[in-house]
Design an enzyme around this catalytic site. Sequence first.
Site, PDB file in Angstrom:
ATOM      1  N   ASP A   1      -0.961   4.274   0.735  1.00 15.44           N
ATOM      2  CA  ASP A   1      -0.743   5.362   1.886  1.00 15.44           C
ATOM      3  C   ASP A   1      -0.328   5.345   3.290  1.00 15.44           C
ATOM      4  OD1 ASP A   1      -2.843   2.985   2.057  1.00 15.44           O
ATOM      5  OD2 ASP A   1      -3.187   4.182   3.894  1.00 15.44           O
TER       6      ASP A   1
ATOM      7  N   ASP B   1       6.647   1.028   5.853  1.00  8.54           N
ATOM      8  CA  ASP B   1       5.130   0.892   6.031  1.00  8.54           C
ATOM      9  C   ASP B   1       4.662   1.744   5.312  1.00  8.54           C
ATOM     10  OD1 ASP B   1       2.833  -0.224   7.006  1.00  8.54           O
ATOM     11  OD2 ASP B   1       2.898   0.856   8.650  1.00  8.54           O
TER      12      ASP B   1
ATOM     13  N   GLU C   1      -4.811   1.893   3.146  1.00 11.82           N
ATOM     14  CA  GLU C   1      -5.223   0.403   4.068  1.00 11.82           C
ATOM     15  C   GLU C   1      -4.997   1.126   5.689  1.00 11.82           C
ATOM     16  OE1 GLU C   1      -3.527  -2.586   6.772  1.00 11.82           O
ATOM     17  OE2 GLU C   1      -2.245  -0.662   6.404  1.00 11.82           O
ATOM     18  N   GLU C   2      -4.121   2.224   5.877  1.00 11.95           N
ATOM     19  CA  GLU C   2      -4.028   2.632   7.250  1.00 11.95           C
ATOM     20  C   GLU C   2      -5.408   3.322   8.020  1.00 11.95           C
ATOM     21  OE1 GLU C   2      -1.856   1.895   8.358  1.00 11.95           O
ATOM     22  OE2 GLU C   2       0.611   1.854   7.637  1.00 11.95           O
TER      23      GLU C   2
ATOM     24  N   HIS D   1       3.960   3.756  12.441  1.00 15.10           N
ATOM     25  CA  HIS D   1       3.165   4.783  13.256  1.00 15.10           C
ATOM     26  C   HIS D   1       3.990   5.451  13.916  1.00 15.10           C
ATOM     27  CE1 HIS D   1      -0.804   1.193  11.644  1.00 15.10           C
ATOM     28  NE2 HIS D   1       0.959   1.395  10.870  1.00 15.10           N
TER      29      HIS D   1
ATOM     30  N   HIS E   1       0.756  -1.231  -0.298  1.00 14.88           N
ATOM     31  CA  HIS E   1      -0.218   0.076   0.224  1.00 14.88           C
ATOM     32  C   HIS E   1       0.777   1.417   0.298  1.00 14.88           C
ATOM     33  CE1 HIS E   1       0.757   0.474   4.382  1.00 14.88           C
ATOM     34  NE2 HIS E   1       0.469  -0.383   4.535  1.00 14.88           N
TER      35      HIS E   1
END
Length: 451
Positions: free
Chosen positions: A92, A123, A156-157, A423, A90
Amino acid sequence: MSSNPVAETVASLMPRAKAELAELVAFKSVADFTQFPKSESEAAANWVADALRAEGFVDVALLDTPDGTQSVYGYLPGPEGAKTVLLYAHYDVQPPLDEAGWTTPPFELTERDGRWYGRGAADCKGGVIMHLLALRALKANGGVPVNIKVIAEGSEEQGTGGLERYAEEHPELLEADTIVIGDAGNFRVGLPTVTTTLRGMTLVRVRIDTLAGNLHSGQFGGAAPDALAAMIRVLDSLRAEDGSTTVDGLDATGTWDGLEYTEGQFRADAKVLDGIELIGNGSVADRLWARPAVTVLGIDCPPVVGATPSVHSSARALISLRVPPGVDATEATKLLQAHIQAHTPWGARVTTEQIGQGQAFRADASSPAYQAMADAMAVAYPGETMQYAGEGGSIPLCNTLAGLYPQAEILLIGLSEPEAQIHAVNESVHPQELERLSVAEALFLRNYAAG
């Protein structure tokens, strides 16, 4: 590893990979358009689409998904009669959080102490680059021996389910013999790992109302029901004294049978402050991979600076609940909402709204694709044996794909090892992990085609 032609090719491509990752990281592609412009996500999607076209992909398309974002699809045909492998990542990313907490700008890839820092570096923009590196290495060493589908998700996030709904409406699009999800990570740097389970998740927004408006705490405090105090009581009810998650009716006794996670290693990975206890009971692996976990993601309340002496009339919170394989996320949501209703004090008015959900996932690690990956990782990581681990996070698409294509083998690999701090502030990727996993993926595709 350098004696392998594929590995030598990947090593030679690493400067290009760094430059491309820097370009991709520069897009502020947070799929929350109340915080970041939609144009940033659209630019990142176009970057991925252009990269696929440059590698000879056909049928490259920007898919408008039901949640208002775009996923990027492309197809690279292999030899006639070849198997088909879907590669997922992903583009995003999570918001940067406190930009002041970053040592270097979050959307500027920066090398420091042997790692590359930037939001999405691991990520999962790094996952996009990993797939490109693997395919380029194969093209330079005899060609890609399978049909390749690539899907790069755009939300996705956010957990808003756009790609899941699109896949359900177009089930033929992502059909494949094997699916490689490039959004997981090694247990630690240098230890090749496939993730065999993912926790499911639900996001619930809670609102409590008690008064028509805020009141002076001196004139009314002590009898007037404070909505913020009521919210604090509700949130506290979601944990036992030891910090274990306690949602009424939700089992929290699961155990993990697999790679263990020592407390010392976890404390180091999580950067737990000296003298602070871990929460919960059972082994660390039990708590992370086999049991539910509730987290309060945010509370709407006045900041300390500028606060007034008021009894609050309303309060809101956002709650995340992770659930292990074997627990239905829809049922867990109902239990969480019922728990909140039951534990709201003083007859306060409470409303709950689910804003995101994903089911848990468990892979079949006995499938032939896992042996092909184990053999590939043994070459990419000399002297190491591929490990099987769980992952406390959620990738909702996994369960959707497993349901749509029950015969497909699904493997989860990726760049998000503990030091990556995904994150969080100062997210980074270790370039050696990017290099080795790209080699592993390329060799996997070759092994899988020959199997």
